[in-house]
Structures are given as structure tokens and as C-alpha cells.
Design an enzyme around this catalytic site. Structure first.
Site, PDB file in Angstrom:
ATOM      1  N   HIS A  72       0.827  -1.194   0.000  1.00 48.86           N
ATOM      2  CA  HIS A  72       0.000   0.000   0.000  1.00 48.86           C
ATOM      3  C   HIS A  72       0.867   1.252   0.000  1.00 48.86           C
ATOM      4  O   HIS A  72       2.044   1.197   0.311  1.00 48.86           O
ATOM      5  CB  HIS A  72      -0.949   0.030   1.204  1.00 48.86           C
ATOM      6  CG  HIS A  72      -0.251   0.084   2.532  1.00 48.86           C
ATOM      7  ND1 HIS A  72       0.095  -1.042   3.237  1.00 48.86           N
ATOM      8  CD2 HIS A  72       0.181   1.122   3.274  1.00 48.86           C
ATOM      9  CE1 HIS A  72       0.695  -0.691   4.359  1.00 48.86           C
ATOM     10  NE2 HIS A  72       0.765   0.619   4.410  1.00 48.86           N
ATOM     11  N   GLU A 122      -3.166   3.841   2.867  1.00 47.01           N
ATOM     12  CA  GLU A 122      -3.355   3.925   4.307  1.00 47.01           C
ATOM     13  C   GLU A 122      -3.331   5.402   4.709  1.00 47.01           C
ATOM     14  O   GLU A 122      -2.422   6.135   4.342  1.00 47.01           O
ATOM     15  CB  GLU A 122      -2.237   3.171   5.022  1.00 47.01           C
ATOM     16  CG  GLU A 122      -2.373   3.130   6.519  1.00 47.01           C
ATOM     17  CD  GLU A 122      -1.266   2.325   7.173  1.00 47.01           C
ATOM     18  OE1 GLU A 122      -1.456   1.915   8.320  1.00 47.01           O
ATOM     19  OE2 GLU A 122      -0.192   2.131   6.540  1.00 47.01           O
TER      20      GLU A 122
END
Length: 131
Positions: A72, A122
Site C-alpha cells: 500500500h 493507508e
């Protein structure tokens, strides 16, 4: 010393991706560079010198398979609760808000949002190691 300057992801639709990153993170197009067969779009904001490079390959009609190697991207924000509410209000696909502990102490407060091509980002509360 090396300095991290950008990360690149391949996207299917330029306008859709540019709009997502503008809405979600205030990233604007810093430069758009068309080549034969592909276009590079560099996104940034005044908060950081790090850029996100979007690569759009001409003639691509199928979504990219992210496979099992992609992790991510991460961004830090001043108020993760406010951003969670804002993202939710925009109808962006967010996961749950999480408080992560390590050794019985707070480590991170965050949620994930998914961009139009399936990439996870995130969103972390700024503080500690997450500046």
C-alpha cells in the site's frame, strides 16, 4: 544519500484517477508528459516533495492485476477522524478506522481507502513515526 522522490502506479483511466487523488488527498497535476504509447502524470501537493506518478498505457482496456506483491501507499494527516468522515461523506471506499497497539501502547490510528484501480492507501494519524 538517496532521496525518495516518487512512487509509480499504473492506472486505467487518467481522469478518474486524477479526480480521486485530488478529492482524497489534495494532489494536483504537477506535470503531464505524453509519450508514444503511454502518458506519465505527476501528482503532488504543497505538504510534501514526494510525488505520485500515474502511468496510463494507451490502448489498455483491462484493469491491471495487482497480484499479491503490492502492499500500500501511506499518507499522514493531522486529524484522521475528520478525514475518515470527509472520505465517507464523499462516498470513497473506506475500511474501518483502526487503533493499532504495540506492547500495550498506541502505535497507529488509521484507515484504508481504495482508489479506482484497486490500490490501497493507508491514511494515518500524524504523530510518532508517522510524520
Amino acid at each position: 544519500m538517496a532521496k525518495m522522490i516518487h512512487s509509480m502506479i499504473r492506472v486505467l483511466e487518467e481522469a478518474r484517477s486524477v479526480e480521486f487523488y485530488r478529492q482524497a488527498f489534495g494532489l494536483e497535476v504537477a506535470q503531464r508528459v505524453p509519450f508514444d504509447g503511454f502518458t506519465l502524470i505527476y501528482l503532488s501537493n504543497p505538504e510534501t516533495g514526494f510525488e505520485l506518478e500515474l502511468t496510463v498505457n494507451a490502448g489498455r482496456g483491462e484493469p491491471y492485476e495487482l497480484g499479491n506483491g503490492y502492499g500500500h501507499l501511506a499518507v499522514s494527516v493531522e486529524d484522521v477522524d475528520a478525514e475518515y468522515e470527509r472520505f465517507t461523506g464523499l462516498g470513497l471506499p473506506v475500511g474501518k478506522l483502526v487503533d493499532m497497539q504495540h506492547g500495550g501502547k498506541p502505535f497507529g490510528r488509521f484507515f484504508f481507502v481504495t482508489d479506482p484501480d484497486g490500490y490501497k492507501i493507508e491514511v494515518l494519524q500524524r504523530g510518532g513515526r508517522f510524520q
